[in-house]
Design an enzyme around this catalytic site. Structure first.
Site, mmCIF file in Angstrom:
data_model
loop_
_atom_site.group_PDB
_atom_site.id
_atom_site.type_symbol
_atom_site.label_atom_id
_atom_site.label_comp_id
_atom_site.label_asym_id
_atom_site.label_seq_id
_atom_site.Cartn_x
_atom_site.Cartn_y
_atom_site.Cartn_z
ATOM 1 N N HIS A 285 7.309 19.954 -24.013
ATOM 2 C CA HIS A 285 7.357 21.299 -23.419
ATOM 3 C C HIS A 285 8.614 22.002 -23.942
ATOM 4 O O HIS A 285 9.577 22.188 -23.200
ATOM 5 C CB HIS A 285 7.380 21.199 -21.896
ATOM 6 C CG HIS A 285 6.175 20.509 -21.314
ATOM 7 N ND1 HIS A 285 4.927 21.096 -21.259
ATOM 8 C CD2 HIS A 285 6.017 19.269 -20.778
ATOM 9 C CE1 HIS A 285 4.062 20.264 -20.702
ATOM 10 N NE2 HIS A 285 4.692 19.144 -20.409
ATOM 11 N N GLY B 280 8.344 22.700 -15.492
ATOM 12 C CA GLY B 280 8.770 22.712 -14.091
ATOM 13 C C GLY B 280 8.263 23.934 -13.355
ATOM 14 O O GLY B 280 7.199 24.471 -13.656
ATOM 15 N N GLU C 40 7.685 23.767 -10.156
ATOM 16 C CA GLU C 40 7.038 23.304 -8.927
ATOM 17 C C GLU C 40 8.046 23.334 -7.792
ATOM 18 O O GLU C 40 9.171 22.887 -7.947
ATOM 19 C CB GLU C 40 6.504 21.886 -9.114
ATOM 20 C CG GLU C 40 5.361 21.834 -10.092
ATOM 21 C CD GLU C 40 5.054 20.406 -10.506
ATOM 22 O OE1 GLU C 40 5.011 19.544 -9.619
ATOM 23 O OE2 GLU C 40 4.871 20.166 -11.701
ATOM 24 N N TYR D 92 -2.671 23.846 -17.893
ATOM 25 C CA TYR D 92 -3.393 23.092 -16.867
ATOM 26 C C TYR D 92 -4.721 23.771 -16.506
ATOM 27 O O TYR D 92 -5.712 23.123 -16.248
ATOM 28 C CB TYR D 92 -2.550 23.027 -15.584
ATOM 29 C CG TYR D 92 -1.633 21.834 -15.435
ATOM 30 C CD1 TYR D 92 -1.114 21.162 -16.523
ATOM 31 C CD2 TYR D 92 -1.264 21.400 -14.163
ATOM 32 C CE1 TYR D 92 -0.242 20.098 -16.360
ATOM 33 C CE2 TYR D 92 -0.402 20.332 -13.982
ATOM 34 C CZ TYR D 92 0.114 19.686 -15.079
ATOM 35 O OH TYR D 92 0.969 18.635 -14.906
ATOM 36 N N ASP E 65 6.832 13.752 -23.177
ATOM 37 C CA ASP E 65 6.758 14.776 -22.117
ATOM 38 C C ASP E 65 8.095 15.538 -22.038
ATOM 39 O O ASP E 65 8.445 16.097 -20.991
ATOM 40 C CB ASP E 65 6.414 14.142 -20.763
ATOM 41 C CG ASP E 65 5.697 15.112 -19.818
ATOM 42 O OD1 ASP E 65 5.512 16.291 -20.203
ATOM 43 O OD2 ASP E 65 5.341 14.702 -18.705
HETATM 44 ZN ZN ZN Z 1 1.211 16.339 -17.710
#
Ligand code: ZN
Length: 387
Positions: A64, A69, A71, A131, A286
């Protein structure tokens, strides 16, 4: 431009022993026994590896770079990653993705970040989408993104079995994958459907259902976070036997491990014991994504995953044997190249892209990082870049 790397203990990823590696332009031209290649009289940059290990530049199927983030609120947003962070981690081909947040993060910004990494010498790539389904796109159409936008190699990370995802139906997933397959065919890129698998009980069931109800090929799919639980890892092993790929997330925290996360090396062993196809297991960092941080069981915030987790994993594997080292390395190089359709990357061989990392004696840090024949890190950087 010619570069000759002398006395490299080459892992291609399989062990080749001591080799001299000749790089012409952006390609590996030759791998020969030490002393067999002679650059005398030619304008050539020489680097003596002194018997240290050389490996293909790492391909990271999930990063990323534009941050992640968000969240739990805006204060949990993570920042952009620098090209230097990838280079020092030996990652020459990071694939950038959006994740949970495709509202305050856009594909336009991700594209700009990826092109910035390219300007710094990396072979950076990206996924369209995020997503959510329907997937956000750059051009208004997923297939068009693959065909018209050069760095786009697929869609991701599309969330399944996760409360933060949009709970796509099997038909929606199949349509999404079909759009990628068509874009991959028309562009010659192959196409990848990179899938974030959450901790919902269904695990990989939605992907199995897509394969059972369509003509889509299994190798199109690369689900990630399969080391989230033992049950998911068992599903992932079966998925690779069916021809799909499965990606193990290397970044973790003690809290996540306590909650069931299986550390990467253990996950590889478990998956192989479960009969996984060893050529279809990949590793990703990630990097840039968020990792929850707990204090006494209470969520205190998020920390940012970093790219520098592949090398320590390799160093640990090397303590076991050269064979284990090569096996783990395959998951960061040739297996990822296969999963992502990167025909010229992921191996040390003549004709392949000259993406190469020389490791120091501890195996936890590079002495040199070369991408497309250009030294991005190490003591030959100034010499190599002098016309
Ligand atoms: Zn993921």
């Amino acid at each position: 431009m010619l570069t000759l790397l002398r006395n490299v203990d080459c892992f291609a990823p399989e062990p080749l022993g001591l080799r001299d590696v000749l790089i012409t332009g952006d390609r590996i031209a030759a791998l020969e026994a030490p002393g067999a290649l002679n650059g005398a009289g030619l304008p050539i940059v020489e680097i003596d590896a002194g018997g240290r290990r050389g490996v293909p530049g790492f391909i990271d199927p999930l990063t990323h770079p534009a941050g992640g983030g968000g969240e739990g609120g805006f204060h949990n947003r993570t920042g952009e990653l620098s090209a230097e962070a990838f280079i020092r981690a030996g990652i020459t081909a990071p694939v950038g993705a959006l994740g949970t947040d495709s509202i305050t993060r856009s594909l336009d910004v991700l594209y700009g970040t990826v092109m910035g990494l390219r300007a710094a010498g990396l072979q950076a790539l990206m996924y369209s989408g995020a997503y959510r389904v329907p997937a956000p796109t750059l051009t208004g159409d997923l297939t068009r993104d693959l065909v018209l936008i050069e760095p786009v190699i697929g869609v991701g990370e599309v969330a399944i079995s996760d409360h933060r995802g949009s709970q796509p139906t099997i038909d929606e997933l199949a349509r999404l994958a079909a759009d990628v397959a068509l874009g991959g065919t028309l562009s010659g890129k192959g196409g990848t459907v990179f899938v974030h698998v959450g901790d919902g009980p269904g695990g990989l069931d939605p992907l199995e259902a897509v394969l059972n109800s369509s003509d889509l090929p299994a190798p199109l799919f690369l689900p990630t976070h399969v080391n989230r639980s033992r049950a998911l890892l068992v599903q992932a092993a079966a998925f690779t036997r069916r021809g799909g790929f499965a990606d193990i997330t290397v970044s973790t925290t003690p809290e996540l491990v306590a909650a069931g996360d299986i550390p990467a090396l253990q996950a590889l062993e478990d998956a192989l014991a479960d009969g996984a196809d060893p050529r279809r297991l990949t590793f990703s960092t990630d990097a840039g994504g968020s990792l929850p941080r707990y204090v006494d069981g209470v969520l205190e915030g998020l920390t940012q995953a970093t790219p520098d987790v592949f090398l320590p994993l390799l160093a640990t594997a090397a303590q076991d044997s050269d064979a284990r080292f090569a096996q783990v390395l395959a998951g960061m190089t040739c297996n990822s190249a296969e999963a992502l359709g990167l025909a010229r990357q992921g191996r040390l061989a003549p004709g392949m892209s000259a993406d190469l990392v020389l490791l120091d004696d501890s195996l936890t840090a590079p002495t040199h990082v070369i991408c497309r024949g250009r030294a991005l890190f190490g003591d030959a950087v100034s010499a190599a870049n002098t016309p």
